[in-house]
Design an enzyme around this catalytic site. Sequence first.
Site, PDB file in Angstrom:
ATOM      1  N   GLU A 109       0.815  -1.211   0.000  1.00 57.05           N
ATOM      2  CA  GLU A 109       0.000   0.000   0.000  1.00 57.05           C
ATOM      3  C   GLU A 109       0.849   1.261   0.000  1.00 57.05           C
ATOM      4  O   GLU A 109       1.958   1.268   0.526  1.00 57.05           O
ATOM      5  CB  GLU A 109      -0.801   0.070   1.314  1.00 57.05           C
ATOM      6  N   CYS A 141       3.892  -5.685  16.072  1.00 58.94           N
ATOM      7  CA  CYS A 141       3.338  -4.797  17.102  1.00 58.94           C
ATOM      8  C   CYS A 141       1.861  -5.151  17.264  1.00 58.94           C
ATOM      9  O   CYS A 141       1.169  -5.409  16.277  1.00 58.94           O
ATOM     10  CB  CYS A 141       3.510  -3.334  16.711  1.00 58.94           C
ATOM     11  N   CYS A 144      -1.046  -3.286  15.168  1.00 60.89           N
ATOM     12  CA  CYS A 144      -0.813  -2.919  13.773  1.00 60.89           C
ATOM     13  C   CYS A 144      -1.245  -4.028  12.813  1.00 60.89           C
ATOM     14  O   CYS A 144      -0.925  -5.196  13.014  1.00 60.89           O
ATOM     15  CB  CYS A 144       0.682  -2.620  13.604  1.00 60.89           C
ATOM     16  N   GLY A 207       5.677  -2.383   6.814  1.00 62.71           N
ATOM     17  CA  GLY A 207       7.049  -2.866   6.975  1.00 62.71           C
ATOM     18  C   GLY A 207       7.896  -2.002   7.884  1.00 62.71           C
ATOM     19  O   GLY A 207       7.530  -0.875   8.219  1.00 62.71           O
ATOM     20  N   GLU A 208       9.018  -2.561   8.324  1.00 60.07           N
ATOM     21  CA  GLU A 208       9.971  -1.827   9.159  1.00 60.07           C
ATOM     22  C   GLU A 208      11.123  -1.385   8.240  1.00 60.07           C
ATOM     23  O   GLU A 208      11.941  -2.216   7.821  1.00 60.07           O
ATOM     24  CB  GLU A 208      10.455  -2.736  10.306  1.00 60.07           C
ATOM     25  N   SER A 239      10.389   6.301   9.438  1.00 62.52           N
ATOM     26  CA  SER A 239       9.793   5.934  10.725  1.00 62.52           C
ATOM     27  C   SER A 239      10.246   4.536  11.124  1.00 62.52           C
ATOM     28  O   SER A 239      10.182   3.604  10.330  1.00 62.52           O
ATOM     29  CB  SER A 239       8.262   5.971  10.595  1.00 62.52           C
ATOM     30  N   LEU A 263       7.064   5.297  19.240  1.00 64.04           N
ATOM     31  CA  LEU A 263       7.365   5.045  20.652  1.00 64.04           C
ATOM     32  C   LEU A 263       6.203   4.293  21.308  1.00 64.04           C
ATOM     33  O   LEU A 263       6.375   3.211  21.819  1.00 64.04           O
ATOM     34  CB  LEU A 263       7.631   6.381  21.339  1.00 64.04           C
ATOM     35  N   HIS A 264       5.039   4.899  21.295  1.00 67.85           N
ATOM     36  CA  HIS A 264       3.784   4.270  21.741  1.00 67.85           C
ATOM     37  C   HIS A 264       3.774   3.828  23.198  1.00 67.85           C
ATOM     38  O   HIS A 264       2.789   3.250  23.673  1.00 67.85           O
ATOM     39  CB  HIS A 264       3.392   3.087  20.857  1.00 67.85           C
ATOM     40  N   ASN A 338      -6.473   3.722  15.341  1.00 67.65           N
ATOM     41  CA  ASN A 338      -7.428   3.375  14.291  1.00 67.65           C
ATOM     42  C   ASN A 338      -7.798   1.908  14.468  1.00 67.65           C
ATOM     43  O   ASN A 338      -6.911   1.061  14.412  1.00 67.65           O
ATOM     44  CB  ASN A 338      -6.691   3.494  12.946  1.00 67.65           C
ATOM     45  N   CYS A 381      -1.501   1.843   8.456  1.00 69.25           N
ATOM     46  CA  CYS A 381      -0.747   0.958   7.575  1.00 69.25           C
ATOM     47  C   CYS A 381      -1.238  -0.484   7.600  1.00 69.25           C
ATOM     48  O   CYS A 381      -1.580  -1.025   8.630  1.00 69.25           O
ATOM     49  CB  CYS A 381       0.748   1.041   7.878  1.00 69.25           C
TER      50      CYS A 381
HETATM   51  N1  SAH Z   1       7.550   0.017  10.972  1.00 68.92           N
HETATM   52  C1  SAH Z   1       7.672   1.406  11.070  1.00 68.92           C
HETATM   53  C2  SAH Z   1       6.941   2.163   9.983  1.00 68.92           C
HETATM   54  C3  SAH Z   1       5.585   1.674   9.641  1.00 68.92           C
HETATM   55  S1  SAH Z   1       4.342   1.695  10.927  1.00 68.92           S
HETATM   56  C4  SAH Z   1       7.247   1.901  12.408  1.00 68.92           C
HETATM   57  O1  SAH Z   1       6.711   1.113  13.192  1.00 68.92           O
HETATM   58  O2  SAH Z   1       7.493   3.055  12.680  1.00 68.92           O
HETATM   59  C5  SAH Z   1       4.178   3.434  11.076  1.00 68.92           C
HETATM   60  C6  SAH Z   1       3.077   3.939  11.920  1.00 68.92           C
HETATM   61  O3  SAH Z   1       1.780   3.444  11.523  1.00 68.92           O
HETATM   62  C7  SAH Z   1       3.084   3.613  13.385  1.00 68.92           C
HETATM   63  O4  SAH Z   1       3.985   4.333  14.129  1.00 68.92           O
HETATM   64  C8  SAH Z   1       1.767   4.122  13.731  1.00 68.92           C
HETATM   65  O5  SAH Z   1       1.909   5.515  13.912  1.00 68.92           O
HETATM   66  C9  SAH Z   1       0.911   3.838  12.517  1.00 68.92           C
HETATM   67  N2  SAH Z   1      -0.073   2.822  12.841  1.00 68.92           N
HETATM   68  C10 SAH Z   1       0.025   1.484  12.758  1.00 68.92           C
HETATM   69  N3  SAH Z   1      -1.114   0.898  13.125  1.00 68.92           N
HETATM   70  C11 SAH Z   1      -1.942   1.895  13.485  1.00 68.92           C
HETATM   71  C12 SAH Z   1      -3.261   1.935  13.969  1.00 68.92           C
HETATM   72  N4  SAH Z   1      -3.969   0.822  14.141  1.00 68.92           N
HETATM   73  N5  SAH Z   1      -3.798   3.142  14.257  1.00 68.92           N
HETATM   74  C13 SAH Z   1      -3.091   4.285  14.061  1.00 68.92           C
HETATM   75  N6  SAH Z   1      -1.850   4.304  13.593  1.00 68.92           N
HETATM   76  C14 SAH Z   1      -1.279   3.128  13.308  1.00 68.92           C
HETATM   77 FE1  SF4 Z   2       5.228  -2.527  14.199  1.00 73.38          FE
HETATM   78 FE2  SF4 Z   2       5.758  -0.756  12.219  1.00 73.38          FE
HETATM   79 FE3  SF4 Z   2       5.832  -3.414  11.761  1.00 73.38          FE
HETATM   80 FE4  SF4 Z   2       3.496  -2.237  12.189  1.00 73.38          FE
HETATM   81  S1  SF4 Z   2       4.856  -1.865  10.481  1.00 73.38           S
HETATM   82  S2  SF4 Z   2       4.204  -4.223  13.071  1.00 73.38           S
HETATM   83  S3  SF4 Z   2       4.066  -0.657  13.675  1.00 73.38           S
HETATM   84  S4  SF4 Z   2       7.178  -2.278  13.144  1.00 73.38           S
END
Ligand code: SAH
Ligand code: SF4
Length: 396
Positions: A109, A141, A144, A207-208, A239, A263-264, A338, A381
């Site tokens: 995406e 995470c 996510c 993705g990371e 990020s 950070l979260h 979200n 994402c």
């Molecule tokens: N892996 C990297 C980049 C992708 S995820 C990272 O973790 O930073 C990037 C961001 O997507 C997260 O920091 C968060 O801000 C957002 N995200 C993921 N799931 C989400 C959700 N359910 N609601 C709101 N933001 C979300």
């Molecule tokens: Fe965690 Fe970022 Fe991977 Fe989602 S995309 S599982 S927030 S590291």
Amino acid sequence: MKLSGGALSLPGWQATLGAVTDIKSITRAELEARLTEWGAPHYRGGQVLDWLYKRRATSWDTMTNLPKPLRARLAENFSHRVLDLVRKQGARDTTQKFLWRLADGALIESVLIPANPALYGEASDRHTLCVSTQVGCAYGCKFCASGLDGWKRNLGPEEIVEQVLAVERVLSSEFRVPDPTTDTQPKTQNSKPEARMVNNLVIMGMGEPLANYDNLLKALRLLNAPWGGGIGARKITISTSGLAPQIRKLAVEPEQFRLAVSLHGATDEVRDRIMPVNRKHPLAELTAALEAYQRRKDQLITFEYILIAGVNDGLDQTRPLAALATRLRAKVNLIPYNTVEGLEWSRPAEPVCEAFLAALENLGVTATLRREKGGDIDAACGQLRLKTEREMATQA
Ligand code: SAH
Ligand code: SF4
């Protein structure tokens, strides 16, 4: 992702196997060296790059100012893949989400956020694009959608670069208003160079990014180069969920890319609960890496902090969060969670989010609360991909 059409394209199996280097994964110097080897004049390199990055060409055939034998030679030696649009959500001038299919059938995406919603029907010409760097994610995470089905593979540099170009192709076709005095015939696609429409990049899609470090850096350099994407390094934000060793590596790269940290949670206890990566690189290690980053760069770091009801939205978190933000001179972006189908978490009520913001501000922290764009179109994402994959699975 599909192959460029036309007689000069590579056979599909070759590209699918990934045996051939894609033209959008090499630098100007690498391309020019190849052309010199073939006895082609030096300026041909500039012409090819112009077709790729300025005219967003989708096939070798459209590169009409290159001699046919040179086009054939390029096609024999490089693949030229473009993204295949599967689904688009959202309207012009609001947040739009693009779901792409790659050569191996995997889905990724990109999310486009206009800088200023257009008024009176005019097109907004400034956009931020959120791009993906992997198919799925290994970091799992708990909140996510991207990590729900695990990690499948890294994206190649060209698959990262192509997200910008492919989105712009869609935008350009949507924004083009036919001129009845000159447009009597449909114009050849990509016939003239167009200005870059994506001016900001956030590497925050699926993705990371720092787990695909080499391909990410290669792609960002191509997007940053004046002969390539031409997007300033300071307009590109990476990020990360907190890969401390890679943050230290990024710190010594010459470019001034911006860094955002997901950070979260401001304590190991909270972070451990929602982000497994914290067990590998706990807050003390992450903070030390961020300090090292700051010593090398004159950049402010951003902390991303999703507010999840009952998990990390208690006012007790604001003090440790403020302490970290103050120590690192970081700005805090608060993002109401979200909802993701199949996950148990929920978004706190609005007054809870506002109170969290106010408490941080009272502690002297620069913070913003995202009054979310795109919440209605699964903009966090991984959500559109997940939904589409589930729909496809139920149809199968
Ligand atoms: N892996 C990297 C980049 C992708 S995820 C990272 O973790 O930073 C990037 C961001 O997507 C997260 O920091 C968060 O801000 C957002 N995200 C993921 N799931 C989400 C959700 N359910 N609601 C709101 N933001 C979300
Ligand atoms: Fe965690 Fe970022 Fe991977 Fe989602 S995309 S599982 S927030 S590291």
